[in-house]
Motif scaffolding. Structure first.
Motif, PDB file in Angstrom:
ATOM      1  N   SER A  97      -8.889   9.234   3.578  1.00 52.56           N
ATOM      2  CA  SER A  97      -8.903   8.206   2.547  1.00 52.56           C
ATOM      3  C   SER A  97     -10.249   7.496   2.546  1.00 52.56           C
ATOM      4  O   SER A  97     -11.024   7.581   3.493  1.00 52.56           O
ATOM      5  CB  SER A  97      -7.783   7.191   2.798  1.00 52.56           C
ATOM      6  N   LEU A  98     -10.517   6.750   1.461  1.00 53.22           N
ATOM      7  CA  LEU A  98     -11.763   6.025   1.390  1.00 53.22           C
ATOM      8  C   LEU A  98     -11.858   4.959   2.467  1.00 53.22           C
ATOM      9  O   LEU A  98     -12.920   4.649   2.969  1.00 53.22           O
ATOM     10  CB  LEU A  98     -11.902   5.363   0.000  1.00 53.22           C
ATOM     11  N   TYR A  99     -10.730   4.389   2.828  1.00 53.55           N
ATOM     12  CA  TYR A  99     -10.713   3.461   3.955  1.00 53.55           C
ATOM     13  C   TYR A  99      -9.293   3.326   4.440  1.00 53.55           C
ATOM     14  O   TYR A  99      -8.345   3.517   3.706  1.00 53.55           O
ATOM     15  CB  TYR A  99     -11.311   2.112   3.584  1.00 53.55           C
TER      16      TYR A  99
ATOM     17  N   LEU B 136      -3.104  11.472  -7.214  1.00 56.87           N
ATOM     18  CA  LEU B 136      -4.204  11.886  -6.342  1.00 56.87           C
ATOM     19  C   LEU B 136      -5.093  10.689  -5.985  1.00 56.87           C
ATOM     20  O   LEU B 136      -5.585  10.580  -4.853  1.00 56.87           O
ATOM     21  CB  LEU B 136      -5.034  12.975  -7.027  1.00 56.87           C
ATOM     22  N   TYR B 137      -5.287   9.812  -6.950  1.00 57.25           N
ATOM     23  CA  TYR B 137      -6.125   8.630  -6.740  1.00 57.25           C
ATOM     24  C   TYR B 137      -5.531   7.704  -5.678  1.00 57.25           C
ATOM     25  O   TYR B 137      -6.249   7.193  -4.805  1.00 57.25           O
ATOM     26  CB  TYR B 137      -6.272   7.903  -8.076  1.00 57.25           C
TER      27      TYR B 137
ATOM     28  N   MET C 113      -3.513   8.563  -3.249  1.00 57.37           N
ATOM     29  CA  MET C 113      -3.651   9.211  -1.945  1.00 57.37           C
ATOM     30  C   MET C 113      -5.070   9.060  -1.415  1.00 57.37           C
ATOM     31  O   MET C 113      -5.281   8.880  -0.217  1.00 57.37           O
ATOM     32  CB  MET C 113      -3.265  10.692  -2.048  1.00 57.37           C
ATOM     33  N   LEU C 114      -6.041   9.119  -2.313  1.00 58.66           N
ATOM     34  CA  LEU C 114      -7.433   8.960  -1.916  1.00 58.66           C
ATOM     35  C   LEU C 114      -7.690   7.592  -1.295  1.00 58.66           C
ATOM     36  O   LEU C 114      -8.496   7.444  -0.371  1.00 58.66           O
ATOM     37  CB  LEU C 114      -8.350   9.161  -3.131  1.00 58.66           C
ATOM     38  N   PHE C 115      -6.955   6.581  -1.775  1.00 60.72           N
ATOM     39  CA  PHE C 115      -7.127   5.233  -1.273  1.00 60.72           C
ATOM     40  C   PHE C 115      -6.149   4.882  -0.158  1.00 60.72           C
ATOM     41  O   PHE C 115      -5.895   3.714   0.109  1.00 60.72           O
ATOM     42  CB  PHE C 115      -7.006   4.228  -2.415  1.00 60.72           C
TER      43      PHE C 115
ATOM     44  N   TYR D 138      -1.204   8.006   0.842  1.00 55.60           N
ATOM     45  CA  TYR D 138      -0.600   9.327   0.868  1.00 55.60           C
ATOM     46  C   TYR D 138       0.809   9.297   1.459  1.00 55.60           C
ATOM     47  O   TYR D 138       1.699  10.029   0.985  1.00 55.60           O
ATOM     48  CB  TYR D 138      -1.499  10.313   1.634  1.00 55.60           C
TER      49      TYR D 138
ATOM     50  N   CYS E 136       3.066   7.893  -1.202  1.00 62.71           N
ATOM     51  CA  CYS E 136       3.227   8.859  -2.299  1.00 62.71           C
ATOM     52  C   CYS E 136       4.266   9.918  -1.947  1.00 62.71           C
ATOM     53  O   CYS E 136       5.124  10.262  -2.777  1.00 62.71           O
ATOM     54  CB  CYS E 136       1.884   9.523  -2.614  1.00 62.71           C
TER      55      CYS E 136
ATOM     56  N   LYS F  68     -14.461  -2.584  -2.123  1.00 64.54           N
ATOM     57  CA  LYS F  68     -13.634  -1.415  -2.362  1.00 64.54           C
ATOM     58  C   LYS F  68     -12.379  -1.759  -3.172  1.00 64.54           C
ATOM     59  O   LYS F  68     -11.876  -0.927  -3.927  1.00 64.54           O
ATOM     60  CB  LYS F  68     -13.257  -0.758  -1.046  1.00 64.54           C
TER      61      LYS F  68
ATOM     62  N   TYR G  50     -11.484   0.025  -6.680  1.00 62.81           N
ATOM     63  CA  TYR G  50     -10.149   0.590  -6.897  1.00 62.81           C
ATOM     64  C   TYR G  50      -9.578   0.180  -8.249  1.00 62.81           C
ATOM     65  O   TYR G  50      -9.160   1.029  -9.039  1.00 62.81           O
ATOM     66  CB  TYR G  50      -9.224   0.132  -5.766  1.00 62.81           C
TER      67      TYR G  50
END
Length: 222
Positions: free
Chosen positions: A2-4, A42-43, A45-47, A50, A53, A204, A208
């Motif tokens: 993830s991004l963070y 997907l977005y 999960m990226l942040f 997950y 989700c 961040k 987002y």
């Protein structure tokens, strides 16, 4: 990755959930709405959402799938079924940021903006209730197995071995919670208070929510 690892600001998470649901329902009648929901999945999960989700996904498949199937059988139209899938997708995806909020962080955030204490306390209890409920159900079920109570599907066993102990545990929890809230200085009047650890809005968080809004605009424009 993830991004963070740290979840986004609680208020930003609630705002994003509202935006996802409203925009998803509005665009549910368009094919682009399906692309938007997939991109949001997907977005999130990226942040770092997950886990949330994939917790929501089975419920969406089961509950949404039933209504999609009924819609298709009644209308015999695949596009009508797609619209129903989009509507349920928007609702379930909107839940994801909310279930990822830590109750203590939400309490701090609401206290920072001087939200009435009744609302702050209500949000704290609401966010803590579901995890507590799951733990208590698990404990009662384990106690039933230890005592050899039998199948929970039996109405008598369900009532005597599960429902009554479960209700009693909830009553005890409510008593403990009221004492805990009082000892921690929660009041519903206008007493002054301070927030020891504040929730800051970081860069961040802004990325987002802005990227989510930009994605909505692109769906409308394109």
């Amino acid at each position: 990755m993830s991004l963070y690892n740290r979840k986004i600001n609680p208020l930003i998470a609630l705002l994003s959930g509202v935006l996802i649901m409203v925009f998803g329902l509005v665009t549910a009648t368009r094919v682009e709405g399906s692309y938007f929901l997939i991109a949001v999945f997907l977005y999130l999960m990226l942040f770092g959402y997950y886990k949330e989700c994939f917790r929501v996904l089975p419920l969406y498949v089961i509950v949404g799938g039933i209504f999609v199937l009924i819609t298709y059988i009644i209308s015999n139209d695949s596009f009508s079924a797609l619209k129903m899938a989009n509507r349920f997708g928007a609702i379930f995806l909107a839940i994801v940021p909310g279930i990822g909020i830590e109750p203590v962080r939400m309490t701090r955030n609401l206290s920072q903006i001087h939200t009435p204490r009744v609302i702050t306390l209500g949000m704290l209890i609401a966010l803590s209730f579901v995890p507590t409920l799951k733990i208590e159900v698990k404990r009662v079920r384990e106690a039933m197995k230890t005592r050899g109570a039998g199948s929970i599907l039996n109405p008598r066993i369900f009532y005597r071995a599960f429902l009554i102990p479960f209700v009693m545990r909830l009553i005890n929890i409510s008593d403990t919670l009221s004492l805990s809230v009082e000892l921690r200085g929660f009041t519903i009047d206008k007493s002054d208070y301070t927030v020891y650890k504040k929730e800051a809005l970081n860069f961040k968080d802004i990325i987002y929510i802005l990227a989510l809004i930009v994605g909505m605009i692109l769906v409308v424009v394109l």
